[in-house]
Design a protein around this motif. Structure first.
Motif: not given
Length: 143
Positions: A90-118
């Protein structure tokens, strides 16, 4: 007319999906990953490690396509394969530290829905929840 609902809803969903794909592809470009690879990383971030078959099912991809994607991601240093200590087959895939940093940068970009009001956010969420529940109900009735 009710018979046009399918056409209208699918058309809106297609437009939304296409626009989201363009935005996510642009966000991923600087990190040399594809939108699908980013989706793999997002799933792994949520679940820590998954089998390729589980990931394929979650992302609605064939196992062979996901295996090829995983192989490229492994060569790029974004994922690693981990064997189950009880059953080495049984083989699993898991993220590396490089991937975690990359994903943080991708997600850290401006929120797509930031301009929506409540109020707008609540309307969007309500509509999506109604649609999601309806589609899930239809899926279950067709099993």
């Amino acid at each position: 007319m009710k018979q046009d609902y399918d056409v209208l809803i699918f058309d809106e969903m297609r437009k939304i999906g296409a626009s989201l794909h363009v935005i996510l592809n642009r966000r991923c470009e600087p990190y040399d990953i594809t939108r699908v690879q980013a989706e793999v990383l997002m799933e792994l971030q949520n679940k820590r490690q998954l089998r390729i078959s589980e990931l394929a099912d979650t992302l609605s991809l064939s196992i062979s396509n996901l295996s090829a994607i995983a192989k490229r991601m492994e060569k790029s240093g974004f994922v690693e394969r981990v064997h189950d200590f009880r059953d080495r087959r049984i083989v699993y895939l898991q993220m590396t530290e490089k991937a975690k940093e990359c994903l943080q940068d991708v997600c850290r970009q401006e929120s797509l829905f930031a301009d929506l009001n409540e109020k707008q956010f609540q309307k969007v969420m309500e509509g999506l929840q109604v649609l999601s529940a309806y589609i899930e109900e239809r899926r279950k009735s067709n099993e």
